[in-house]
Write a protein that holds these residues in place. Structure first.
Motif, mmCIF file in Angstrom:
data_model
loop_
_atom_site.group_PDB
_atom_site.id
_atom_site.type_symbol
_atom_site.label_atom_id
_atom_site.label_comp_id
_atom_site.label_asym_id
_atom_site.label_seq_id
_atom_site.Cartn_x
_atom_site.Cartn_y
_atom_site.Cartn_z
ATOM 1 N N UNK A 483 0.731 -1.136 0.000
ATOM 2 C CA UNK A 483 0.001 0.087 -0.026
ATOM 3 C C UNK A 483 0.904 1.284 -0.130
ATOM 4 N N UNK A 484 0.062 2.435 0.291
ATOM 5 C CA UNK A 484 0.901 3.799 0.062
ATOM 6 C C UNK A 484 0.060 4.703 1.251
ATOM 7 N N UNK A 485 0.681 5.622 1.685
ATOM 8 C CA UNK A 485 0.317 6.615 2.411
ATOM 9 C C UNK A 485 1.086 7.798 2.309
ATOM 10 N N UNK A 486 0.360 9.048 1.873
ATOM 11 C CA UNK A 486 1.137 10.278 1.408
ATOM 12 C C UNK A 486 0.220 11.528 1.921
ATOM 13 N N UNK A 487 1.113 12.568 2.169
ATOM 14 C CA UNK A 487 0.488 13.806 2.464
ATOM 15 C C UNK A 487 1.133 14.881 1.288
ATOM 16 N N UNK A 488 0.287 15.552 0.668
ATOM 17 C CA UNK A 488 0.856 16.491 -0.209
ATOM 18 C C UNK A 488 0.250 17.872 0.047
ATOM 19 N N UNK A 489 1.034 18.840 -0.298
ATOM 20 C CA UNK A 489 0.527 20.306 -0.015
ATOM 21 C C UNK A 489 1.030 21.267 -1.307
ATOM 22 N N UNK A 490 -0.139 21.969 -1.539
ATOM 23 C CA UNK A 490 0.032 22.755 -2.625
ATOM 24 C C UNK A 490 0.108 24.214 -2.181
ATOM 25 N N UNK A 491 1.116 25.077 -2.523
ATOM 26 C CA UNK A 491 1.537 26.233 -2.052
ATOM 27 C C UNK A 491 0.578 27.318 -3.067
ATOM 28 N N UNK A 499 5.251 14.023 1.272
ATOM 29 C CA UNK A 499 5.937 13.091 1.756
ATOM 30 C C UNK A 499 5.471 11.732 1.747
ATOM 31 N N UNK A 500 5.960 10.546 1.658
ATOM 32 C CA UNK A 500 5.243 9.246 1.300
ATOM 33 C C UNK A 500 5.826 8.268 2.002
ATOM 34 N N UNK A 501 4.972 7.097 2.262
ATOM 35 C CA UNK A 501 5.222 5.676 2.701
ATOM 36 C C UNK A 501 4.719 4.747 1.564
ATOM 37 N N UNK A 502 5.466 3.960 0.840
ATOM 38 C CA UNK A 502 5.041 2.724 0.117
ATOM 39 C C UNK A 502 5.618 1.305 0.350
ATOM 40 N N UNK A 503 4.746 0.589 0.485
ATOM 41 C CA UNK A 503 5.386 -0.869 0.462
ATOM 42 C C UNK A 503 5.046 -1.705 -0.934
ATOM 43 N N UNK A 533 9.835 8.478 0.773
ATOM 44 C CA UNK A 533 10.229 9.515 0.022
ATOM 45 C C UNK A 533 9.612 10.920 0.130
ATOM 46 N N UNK A 534 10.414 11.862 0.060
ATOM 47 C CA UNK A 534 9.882 13.499 0.255
ATOM 48 C C UNK A 534 10.423 14.129 -1.267
ATOM 49 N N UNK A 535 9.409 14.861 -1.650
ATOM 50 C CA UNK A 535 9.710 15.426 -3.038
ATOM 51 C C UNK A 535 9.014 16.853 -3.036
#
Length: 745
Positions: A483-491, A499-503, A533-535
């Motif tokens: 699976x996957x969990x992520x938080x994203x923010x758009x300025x 930032x995310x975690x994936x398996x 991952x962070x991007x």
């Protein structure tokens, strides 16, 4: 769960990437773009601007592939950071390595790639079919990092999705092009699309053909040059949208074949042999790479409401390989291998897309079946005694079934902050059966006389009486939650940070290389990756600069690698622990009208934390095909543009630091005659360039690849450990150049 080290965290925060798409609009059929020029991708199984997807992704359009001289999937490494492509068979059966995750030193056709390869969202199981020629594509999407939710099957390293051009249901368009290059290489490509009923019914037909002489000269008297090209492919794409209503049916069928000469081998003889240069071989029996691939797929989408769409993707594909490989690199009959496999596969994916105001969901189920039937023959000079030739014959049938259910949702916590959560549960079942192998006596090119059964046989090769009825069979199965969990923010300015975690998970596997004893034929554990991952990605300097960057850390376990032990017996084993971290960054800058500067770079630290092969501790060694540094620099300069005529110059330089071809790196197993220091390629740079003149619908393009004729190896394999007095090295292509003319309508 392992805690991120301080060093890895620094990489995550400070390094680069998701690749910014270098794609540009193709003259005949532009790839999908938003109103603001952003490239539209389907990396999350729905259409989105690439700059709004919280993933490390590259998207290359048709014109970009053309300008960079990328005519087959094996050349993608020149355009995507931290991607390597290698193969012992030239462009056939490429091994993709993304961020260091690859099949390592495994070369058998029954293995699944840890980088999933897709055509229009259809998973392609047979690695032989991955070496396709690229033609009439809308774009190629390369997703870096585990894709364990929406793509799912065997994607610990990432996914590559080749998206073909579908009929637009409006008007008629197409193109035709021909080209000629050195080595007497002729190329032709064409496509035509017509609309029978506006907005309702259309068809597109495309074809590709290339034929050329061998690119590496054979100094053996009467010997055939290697690495010739002889390939043809065709595709038909029918689209129906009855009444321009909610039902959209796309049916695609393709077929292709390749008949080129085998890849060059430096073995017993090489560039240090008198009279033989680097781009020469000395081989009396150059074989042919005969491969075929075909398939049909139906993509049916039904818009149930303005917010809900049901999609079904059904496919049936097949192919075969018949590779005759002289593997000794000499004018002697030392080792000649006939790799033969027949492939079939079926898949069905059904999914629902929901597009609400704050919530977006993608969920569904997947079923995949694939079968490989293999008949390999290994002819070995003096195998039985001095001057008495023989070898091994191997047969087996492998079938795999995969079932999965998946769901991923994006929820807008605020108008700028998005939470992504996804999960996939997979059941994999596999069978290896009807397996037998035997030792035979007989000269090269003959069927041989069976002497002794080696599969099934638990002893040393040649110690079990020949039994033509004996068979070997085993089963294997796995289950996995990924699976996957992520938080994203758009300025406010549109810049995205995430930032995310994936398996990720790659199913267990059978040892396709076991033919001298059944002891080595086992079903080994699946691979698993926990990835962090962070991007950041966005546009800056009044939209003149597009920048994308990401850092990553992987906890990687159970990579599947080959271990050849005395006997010789080949084992497929798991490397217990590996650590991978690094980053990529890419920028595209338009400082003035008519000039686009493209820069990218990648850093990769991929090492084994725990690995023992041939009773030798290899902990701390680099993973194969994982250079520490990669980089690309280039520009597209429109020298003049009068409106009716334009001239564009596009040079590119690609850099790769040292990479190893074996988990041993430069270490030799104790008590062997190995020389593993040979199995590497030191750092190098190569230059490609194109010069294109356009006049209305006409274009004339000159191109050159490897302009300075750099001498490099693309693959290496230890054969000294298997009892042969040499290692197996595959030289990369010499300088190629030519001219192509194109007419678009």
């Amino acid at each position: 769960m392992r805690f991120i080290t301080t060093k890895a965290l620094a990489i995550l925060l400070c390094s680069g990437v998701s690749q910014v798409a270098l794609a540009q609009e193709a003259a005949s059929a532009p790839q999908s773009t938003a109103d603001n020029g952003d490239i539209i991708v389907t990396a999350q199984r729905r259409s989105q601007s690439m700059l709004s997807v919280p993933l490390a992704i590259s998207a290359l359009g048709g014109e970009t592939l053309q300008n960079k001289g990328i005519s087959n999937s094996a050349a993608l490494a020149t355009a995507v950071p931290n991607l390597q492509v290698s193969s012992p068979y030239g462009s056939t059966q490429p091994n993709f390595s993304l961020r260091g995750i690859s099949v390592a030193n495994e070369y058998n056709s029954n293995q699944a790639s840890p980088v999933g390869v897709y055509i229009d969202d259809v998973y392609i199981a047979a690695r032989t079919s991955h070496g396709m020629g690229l033609f009439d594509l809308d774009r190629v999407e390369v997703l870096r990092g585990p894709q364990g939710t929406l793509f799912g099957r065997n994607t610990t390293g990432g996914a590559i999705n080749f998206i073909t051009r579908a009929p637009k249901l409006s008007g008629t368009n197409g193109y035709a092009e021909v080209g000629y290059g050195n080595f007497n290489t002729f190329k032709a490509q064409a496509a035509i699309e017509t609309t029978m009923v506006e907005d309702e019914l259309g068809i597109r037909v495309a074809g590709n053909y290339e034929k050329g002489d061998g690119m590496l000269r054979n100094v053996a008297p009467g010997g055939r040059d290697s690495n010739s090209v002889d390939t043809a492919q065709g595709r038909v794409y029918l689209r129906m949208k009855p009444g321009n209503g909610p039902l959209d049916i796309k049916i695609r069928a393709y077929a292709g074949r390749d008949r080129g000469a085998q890849a060059a081998i430096h073995g017993l003889t090489g560039p240090n042999t008198p009279g033989q240069g680097f781009f020469d071989i000395n081989e009396n029996d150059v074989g042919e790479n005969r491969t075929d691939a075909w398939g049909v797929a139906a993509n049916v989408a039904l818009e149930l409401s303005p917010t809900v769409t049901l999609t079904s993707i059904t496919s049936y594909d097949g192919g075969k390989q018949n590779l005759q490989q002289a593997a000794d690199g000499s004018p002697l009959n030392v080792l000649n291998i006939n790799w033969r496999s027949n492939f079939r596969q079926f898949s069905e994916e059904a999914r629902l897309n929901y597009e609400g105001e704050r919530l977006k969901l993608v969920g569904g189920g997947f079923y995949g079946w694939d079968r490989t039937i293999t008949d390999n023959r290994f002819n070995i000079g003096s195998a039985l005694a001095p001057g008495v030739d023989g070898g091994f014959f191997q047969h087996y049938r492998q079938t795999r079934r995969s079932y999965a259910a998946f769901l991923q949702g994006d929820y807008d916590l605020t108008d700028k902050l998005v939470l992504t959560l996804g999960a996939r549960y997979t059941w994999d079942k596999a069978k290896y059966g009807d397996a037998y192998a035997y030792l035979f006596a007989g000269p090269f090119g003959s069927a041989g006389t069976p002497l002794a059964s080696t599969v099934p046989c638990a002893g040393v090769a040649g110690t079990c009486a020949y039994d033509p009825a004996a068979r070997y069979a085993i089963d294997g199965s796995n289950k996995a939650l990924t699976g996957r969990a992520a938080l994203s923010y758009t300025f406010d300015g549109g810049t995205l940070v995430y930032a995310s975690y994936s398996r990720g998970y790659r199913s267990g596997a059978f040892n396709g290389g076991g033919y001298t004893s059944s002891v080595g034929i086992t079903y080994i554990d699946p691979e698993r990756v926990n990835a962090y991952e962070m991007g950041v990605k966005g546009r800056f300097l009044d939209n003149k600069l597009t920048l994308s960057a990401a850092g990553f850390y992987y906890d990687y376990s159970n990579q599947q690698v080959q271990d050849t032990r005395p006997g010789p017996v080949s084992f497929l084993v798991n490397a217990p622990k590996s650590q991978v971290y690094g980053g990529e960054v890419e920028a595209s800058l338009r400082p003035i009208d008519g000039l686009v500067i493209n820069l990218s770079g990648g850093y990769l630290h991929a090492t084994y934390k725990d690995l023992t092969l041939q009773n030798t501790d290899l902990s701390g060694n680099d993973l194969p095909f994982a250079p520490r540094w990669t980089g690309t620099a280039g520009f597209d300069w429109t020298i003049f543009d009068t409106g009716s005529d334009s001239l564009t110059f596009s040079p590119t330089v690609n850099y790769f630091s040292r990479q190893y071809f074996s988990p041993f790196n430069g270490t030799d197993a104790v008590g062997t005659a190995q020389n593993n220091a040979e199995l590497q390629q030191k750092g190098y740079a190569k230059v490609n360039a194109t010069l294109a003149w356009a006049h209305g619908p006409f274009q004339l393009r000159g191109w050159i690849n490897n302009a300075f004729n750099r001498k490099t190896y693309s693959y290496g394999l230890d054969l000294r450990g298997a009892g042969f007095p040499y290692n197996f090295l595959v030289p990369a292509m010499p300088r190629t150049f030519g001219v192509t003319g194109r007419f678009s309508f």
